[in-house]
Design a protein around this motif. Structure first.
Motif, short mmCIF file in Angstrom:
data_model
loop_
_atom_site.label_atom_id
_atom_site.label_comp_id
_atom_site.label_asym_id
_atom_site.label_seq_id
_atom_site.Cartn_x
_atom_site.Cartn_y
_atom_site.Cartn_z
N UNK A 1 37.57 34.92 54.87
CA UNK A 1 36.97 34.25 56.22
C UNK A 1 36.47 33.00 55.52
N UNK A 2 36.87 31.95 56.67
CA UNK A 2 36.83 30.96 56.35
C UNK A 2 35.46 30.07 55.80
N UNK A 3 34.54 30.91 55.93
CA UNK A 3 33.11 30.75 55.08
C UNK A 3 33.37 30.90 53.88
N UNK A 4 33.85 31.82 53.36
CA UNK A 4 33.58 32.71 52.56
C UNK A 4 34.86 31.84 51.11
N UNK A 5 35.74 31.15 51.66
CA UNK A 5 36.53 30.11 51.59
C UNK A 5 36.11 28.57 51.05
N UNK A 6 34.96 28.51 52.47
CA UNK A 6 34.50 27.07 51.65
C UNK A 6 33.61 27.17 50.23
N UNK A 7 32.79 27.73 50.77
CA UNK A 7 31.96 28.30 49.78
C UNK A 7 32.65 28.23 48.23
N UNK A 8 33.43 28.85 47.81
CA UNK A 8 33.76 28.84 46.64
C UNK A 8 34.55 27.78 46.57
N UNK A 9 35.41 27.01 47.42
CA UNK A 9 36.29 25.70 46.82
C UNK A 9 35.08 25.28 46.34
N UNK A 10 33.57 24.78 47.51
CA UNK A 10 32.67 23.83 47.20
C UNK A 10 32.31 24.44 45.15
N UNK A 11 32.10 25.89 45.35
CA UNK A 11 32.17 25.53 43.74
C UNK A 11 32.65 25.25 42.41
N UNK B 1 43.72 43.47 54.46
CA UNK B 1 42.63 44.21 54.08
C UNK B 1 41.89 42.62 53.34
N UNK B 2 41.30 42.63 53.08
CA UNK B 2 40.10 41.29 53.22
C UNK B 2 40.12 41.05 50.86
N UNK B 3 40.44 39.96 50.76
CA UNK B 3 40.22 39.70 49.06
C UNK B 3 38.37 39.82 49.22
N UNK B 4 38.07 40.21 47.88
CA UNK B 4 36.78 39.75 46.96
C UNK B 4 36.47 38.80 46.61
N UNK B 5 35.79 38.28 46.21
CA UNK B 5 34.99 36.68 46.59
C UNK B 5 35.81 35.98 44.92
N UNK B 6 35.68 37.10 43.77
CA UNK B 6 36.44 37.13 43.18
C UNK B 6 37.92 36.57 42.79
N UNK B 7 38.91 37.64 44.05
CA UNK B 7 40.43 37.81 43.86
C UNK B 7 40.62 35.88 45.19
N UNK B 8 39.44 35.29 45.36
CA UNK B 8 39.21 34.22 46.18
C UNK B 8 39.36 33.07 45.42
N UNK B 9 38.18 33.19 44.36
CA UNK B 9 38.25 32.78 43.61
C UNK B 9 39.48 31.90 42.44
N UNK B 10 40.13 32.79 42.25
CA UNK B 10 41.33 32.80 41.51
C UNK B 10 42.46 32.44 42.89
N UNK B 11 42.41 32.09 43.44
CA UNK B 11 43.18 32.04 43.94
C UNK B 11 43.03 30.79 44.81
N UNK B 12 41.99 30.43 45.01
CA UNK B 12 41.54 28.91 44.77
C UNK B 12 41.57 27.99 43.85
N UNK B 13 41.58 28.74 42.66
CA UNK B 13 41.38 27.91 40.90
C UNK B 13 42.75 27.22 41.03
#
Length: 149
Positions: free
Chosen positions: A135-145, A93-105
């Motif tokens: 996916x890597x593209x979404x992770x990259x966008x979140x990390x940049x932000x 199951x894919x994570x939402x952008x908000x969940x990715x942001x929390x993990x990246x933080x």
């Protein structure tokens, strides 16, 4: 159940249902698995390797669909999108952008990253932790932000 066995089961069902789009997508997965096995001279692939193969196939279908759409080939867009959906069902199951942001933080806080100069380090850690879930593209966008703030 291994990915290969699961794909074979789904292929049989698609053959019985005469679902050519699903069958084509499932055959692509089977072919990619067999190719990976012969390249590495392995009997079985690890779950991580299977996920990478499936992610690659989904990305190929989505890229093709985008290219066809750009070229106004709507007749080719629909089958690519349907195949991507069939292949994506084998991903976790894919994570939402908000969940990715929390993990990246959390990764940024743990690693002590302080800006864009640390993007490579953060991307490496985030890609490992979120493998198959985003996916890597979404992770990259979140990390940049997160790092540009």
């Amino acid at each position: 159940m291994s990915l290969e066995k699961d794909v074979m089961t789904q292929m049989k069902a698609a053959m019985k249902a005469k679902d050519s789009t699903a069958l084509e997508a499932l055959r692509a997965i089977k072919g990619a698995i067999l190719l990976a096995k012969t390249e590495n001279s392995q009997q079985d692939l690890s779950e991580e390797e299977e996920i990478k193969i499936v992610q690659k196939l989904v990305k190929q279908r989505k890229d093709s669909a985008a290219l066809y759409k750009e070229q106004n080939r709507e007749d080719l867009v629909e089958p690519e999108i349907k195949q991507a959906e069939v292949i994506a069902q084998f991903l976790p199951e894919q994570l939402s952008e908000a969940e990715i942001a929390i993990k990246v933080e959390a990764i940024i806080n743990e690693s002590g990253a302080e800006g864009m100069k640390d993007m490579g380090k953060v991307m490496g850690l985030a890609s490992k932790e979120l493998a198959g879930k985003a996916d890597g593209k979404t992770i990259s966008i979140v990390v940049k932000n997160k790092l540009s703030k």
